[in-house]
Enzyme design. Sequence first.
Site, short mmCIF file in Angstrom:
data_model
loop_
_atom_site.label_atom_id
_atom_site.label_comp_id
_atom_site.label_asym_id
_atom_site.label_seq_id
_atom_site.Cartn_x
_atom_site.Cartn_y
_atom_site.Cartn_z
N GLY A 280 0.77 -1.24 0.00
CA GLY A 280 0.00 0.00 0.00
C GLY A 280 0.80 1.29 0.00
N GLU B 140 3.63 4.06 6.22
CA GLU B 140 2.45 3.21 6.06
C GLU B 140 1.40 3.91 5.20
OE1 GLU B 140 0.85 0.61 6.12
OE2 GLU B 140 1.00 -0.56 7.96
N ASP B 141 0.55 3.12 4.57
CA ASP B 141 -0.56 3.70 3.81
C ASP B 141 -1.69 4.13 4.73
OD1 ASP B 141 -1.21 1.06 4.47
OD2 ASP B 141 -1.99 0.56 2.49
N ASP C 259 -5.34 1.39 10.75
CA ASP C 259 -6.74 1.06 11.02
C ASP C 259 -6.83 0.56 12.47
OD1 ASP C 259 -9.43 0.47 10.56
OD2 ASP C 259 -9.02 -1.39 9.51
N GLY D 164 -4.50 -0.94 13.95
CA GLY D 164 -3.15 -0.77 14.49
C GLY D 164 -2.46 -2.08 14.82
N LEU E 151 0.68 -2.80 12.57
CA LEU E 151 1.81 -1.92 12.85
C LEU E 151 2.42 -2.20 14.23
CD1 LEU E 151 3.41 0.25 11.50
CD2 LEU E 151 1.94 1.95 12.57
P1 IMP Z 1 -4.67 -2.71 10.79
O1 IMP Z 1 -3.79 -3.82 11.31
O2 IMP Z 1 -6.11 -2.96 11.10
O3 IMP Z 1 -4.23 -1.34 11.25
O4 IMP Z 1 -4.64 -2.81 9.22
C1 IMP Z 1 -3.77 -2.10 8.49
C2 IMP Z 1 -3.74 -2.56 7.05
O5 IMP Z 1 -5.03 -2.96 6.55
C3 IMP Z 1 -3.33 -1.38 6.23
O6 IMP Z 1 -1.93 -1.24 6.19
C4 IMP Z 1 -3.97 -1.68 4.91
O7 IMP Z 1 -3.10 -2.47 4.14
C5 IMP Z 1 -5.24 -2.42 5.27
N1 IMP Z 1 -6.40 -1.48 5.30
C6 IMP Z 1 -7.08 -1.04 6.39
N2 IMP Z 1 -8.06 -0.19 6.05
C7 IMP Z 1 -7.98 -0.05 4.70
C8 IMP Z 1 -8.74 0.74 3.74
O8 IMP Z 1 -9.68 1.50 4.03
N3 IMP Z 1 -8.35 0.61 2.44
C9 IMP Z 1 -7.32 -0.19 2.04
N4 IMP Z 1 -6.61 -0.94 2.90
C10 IMP Z 1 -6.93 -0.88 4.22
MG MG Z 2 -0.46 -1.23 4.87
#
Ligand code: IMP
Ligand code: MG
Length: 169
Positions: free
Chosen positions: A42, A94-95, A98, A100, A103
């Site tokens: 991303g 990071e892109d 969400d 977290g 990360l």
């Molecule tokens: P987390 O572990 O829930 O923080 O997920 C993070 C990862 O989920 C991000 O680095 C994205 O690759 C993916 N992700 C979460 N939300 C979105 C979104 O709205 N669009 C695209 N990818 C997302």
């Molecule tokens: Mg990502």
Amino acid sequence: MNLSREVLQSENEIAERVGSLGREITDYYKGQEISLLGVLKGSFIFMADLSRKIKLPAQVGFIEIITSRKTEFLTEIAFNSSFPIEGAHLLIVEDILDTGVTLAYLMQQLQLYQPRSLRVCTLLDKPHRRKVDLHPDHVGFQVPDRHVVGYGLDYQGKYRNLPYLGYVE
Ligand code: IMP
Ligand code: MG
């Protein structure tokens, strides 16, 4: 889910914000070398643009986190071992942040390599969805709890090459 007609951030708005993030990061690390570590896939477009707005000596690397589709448990973490982490000022790029969970896991793994400092720059942040106590150091935009695509972000592998940020619905 299809691409919405709604634009979240236009190409121009993104360019402007990425420029100011670059200045913010340049000021923070003034006089030092940094290592930029992008999380694939991303972050690939964000990294290309952001890295050119950082006026410091910098190394650029990428890491991929392999997530098991069945369980959603993080199973593997892969990165190029020649990338300098030990003793480096490491900035994760990071892109989107969400829950977290991804990360937090990555940061825990990277700490084992003893960087001199470890900070986070994320283009997008969905703060209301956080499940772990994690505060990114540099944030491009806060976004609502919807699925964002474009500028590197995907939905089922599609829309990464959209030049702006939008939604699927
Ligand atoms: P987390 O572990 O829930 O923080 O997920 C993070 C990862 O989920 C991000 O680095 C994205 O690759 C993916 N992700 C979460 N939300 C979105 C979104 O709205 N669009 C695209 N990818 C997302
Ligand atoms: Mg990502």
